[in-house]
Design an enzyme around this catalytic site. Structure first.
Site, short mmCIF file in Angstrom:
data_model
loop_
_atom_site.label_atom_id
_atom_site.label_comp_id
_atom_site.label_asym_id
_atom_site.label_seq_id
_atom_site.Cartn_x
_atom_site.Cartn_y
_atom_site.Cartn_z
N LYS A 14 -21.79 -9.79 43.43
CA LYS A 14 -23.48 -9.08 43.70
C LYS A 14 -23.88 -10.58 42.70
O LYS A 14 -23.83 -11.60 42.82
CB LYS A 14 -23.52 -8.00 44.05
CG LYS A 14 -23.77 -7.43 44.91
CD LYS A 14 -22.86 -6.78 44.75
CE LYS A 14 -22.62 -6.66 46.78
NZ LYS A 14 -21.05 -5.51 46.91
N SER A 60 -26.59 1.19 48.03
CA SER A 60 -26.70 0.81 48.72
C SER A 60 -27.18 0.23 49.89
O SER A 60 -27.76 -1.14 49.90
CB SER A 60 -25.38 -0.22 49.22
OG SER A 60 -24.95 0.80 49.24
N HIS A 76 -24.46 -2.98 43.21
CA HIS A 76 -26.07 -3.03 42.98
C HIS A 76 -26.80 -2.78 41.83
O HIS A 76 -27.84 -3.28 41.86
CB HIS A 76 -26.54 -2.36 44.21
CG HIS A 76 -25.48 -3.18 45.80
ND1 HIS A 76 -25.93 -3.61 46.14
CD2 HIS A 76 -24.44 -2.20 46.24
CE1 HIS A 76 -25.41 -4.25 47.25
NE2 HIS A 76 -24.37 -2.83 46.99
#
Ligand SMILES: Cc1ncc(COP(=O)(O)O)c(C=O)c1O
Length: 449
Positions: free
Chosen positions: A294, A234, A262
């Site tokens: 996300k 990240s 992610h």
């Protein structure tokens, strides 16, 4: 000696000798007289003041230094509109590189409609822990879709991504066990390891040889071991060396836990993450973890893996059992976002093109992008925290929102501006942002020198 006075059937002399031994080994705490003395001593007043906590003082120091240097406070900026590749702040339009909206799905009409339909039917709250009375159809439907997406037996969703890691690690491990984690692993992995009471080993970033040396020397001291790492890192935008990790976890009888916060939507031809990126079977990883905040533009986290793992967590993970169920509209929204991700792989492909373009152009300008591999996250490392703060402020004045990441989130000397890319960013947005950065960086450096 009466029965009552007998300690483990020892006579008075033996009892005294045992107590002396325990005292010497410091297993009984301070002797009674010393405890009394400590109890009556005045406790310094600072121990009763929040403002005296070291972390609080550190925040104040950073604030005062920021004000002295004329740096706009970049934190808690209120945006007027939804989190997308462009945003409005104080009525002005900005290019936005501080959003997790990787695939441009936040506010997508189908996602909003799914949330609205679930809200109409079930309200905004699950009302209770799912174990008790909080279960609603969107929960199980979403979990089925997550398990199918990963190609594993089952999945479970939690109300927080951070709590997902903390709770899962703390449920699976105890003091006889160990966590081996990447030095750059997310805070939630470290917190989970600490809460579990397991031993903790940090290996240098993505260094499988160093990890193997550690395992060779220490694995046998522990019962269960989790190797915990991120898929796409990240802070740095680097990718886990998954095949090597799988080989290690097999060789040393460990569980492998991969945080896909992610990676989902970002890695692999269809956004299925790290396993798809490397073309390895998803079942080679024991614990897939991900967040809904996300790509899936909701809020919460998930674990996907074997039926046993999911059943265990549903009955034993404190962050699931003792926490309310996910609001049904969020479960429905994130499930819809996942459905669109799978249906429209061109979003992931576009994100990959945009990210690779950013990395190429940043490198062309001589910027330090660290370990970044050109997938959704690219840091521009400037070194000093003050330079990062000044640079972010200067870019903000020119309507580019890219947040500084400073000490203690990263080591001092590694401060950076972190750019999150979105499939909705255009090439000209990227060129504008990088050109501004290249103009402003020397000014920020000169100010600090
Ligand atoms: C790698 C990683 N894991 C876990 C989390 C926690 O997820 P959430 O923000 O959804 O609670 C984050 C947060 O950004 C993250 O970057």
């Amino acid at each position: 000696m009466s029965e009552k006075d007998s300690l483990f059937g020892l006579d008075a002399g033996e009892q005294k000798a045992l107590l002396d031994q325990l005292q010497t080994a410091n297993l009984l705490g301070a002797p009674k007289e010393e405890r009394k003395r400590r109890d009556s001593a005045a406790v310094p007043e600072r121990f009763g003041k929040i403002a005296e906590l070291p972390d609080y003082k550190q925040i104040q120091v950073q604030r005062v230094v920021g004000e002295k240097m004329g740096i706009l406070n970049p934190f808690f900026t209120c945006h007027d509109t939804k989190a997308k590749g462009r945003t409005r702040i104080g009525g002005k339009e900005f290019l936005n590189f501080s959003t997790y909206d990787y695939l441009g799905l936040n506010g997508h009409p189908e996602v909003n409609a799914a949330a609205a339909a679930a809200m109409k039917k079930f309200g905004t709250s699950a009302g209770a822990s799912r174990l008790v009375a909080g279960e609603r159809p969107p929960h199980a439907a979403f979990e089925r879709l997550l398990a199918e997406t990963y190609g594993v037996e089952d999945a479970v969703i939690f109300v927080s991504g951070h709590a997902t890691n903390v709770s899962t690690i703390a449920t699976l491990l105890g003091p006889r066990d160990a966590v081996y984690h990447d030095a750059l692993a997310h805070n939630s992995i470290i917190m989970g390891a600490k809460l579990s009471g397991a031993s903790r080993y940090s290996y240098p970033h993505n260094d499988c040889e160093a990890l193997e040396r550690m395992l060779e020397q220490t694995r046998s001291r522990h019962e269960r071991v989790i190797i915990a790492t991120e898929g796409l890192f990240s802070m740095d935008g680097s990718i886990l060396k998954l095949p090597e990790m799988i080989a290690l976890k097999q060789r040393y009888t460990c569980f492998l836990m991969v945080d896909e916060a992610h990676s989902l939507g970002v890695l692999g031809a269809t956004g299925r993450g790290c396993a798809e990126h490397y073309g390895v079977p998803a079942t080679d990883v024991d614990i897939w973890m991900g967040t809904l905040s996300k790509t899936l533009c909701g809020c919460g986290g998930f674990i996907a893996g074997s039926a046993e793992l999911v059943e265990l967590l549903k009955f034993k993970a404190a962050g699931f059992v003792y926490s309310v169920g996910m609001p049904p509209p969020i479960a429905a929204a994130s499930a819809k976002a996942l459905e669109i991700m799978l249906r429209e792989p061109e979003r992931t492909q576009r994100l990959q093109e945009v990210s690779a373009f950013f990395l190429r152009e940043a490198k062309k300008r001589g910027l330090n992008t660290g370990y970044a591999q050109g997938f959704a996250i690219v840091p521009v490392i400037v070194g000093n925290s003050l330079v990062a703060g000044l640079l972010a402020a200067a870019m903000f004045k020119r309507r580019v929102n890219a947040l500084p990441i400073i000490y203690p989130v990263v080591e001092e000397g590694m401060a950076r501006l972190r750019f999150f890319l979105s499939s909705e960013h255009q090439e000209e947005d990227i060129l504008t942002a990088l050109d501004i950065l290249v103009e402003e960086l020397p000014k920020a450096q000169a100010e600090v020198a």
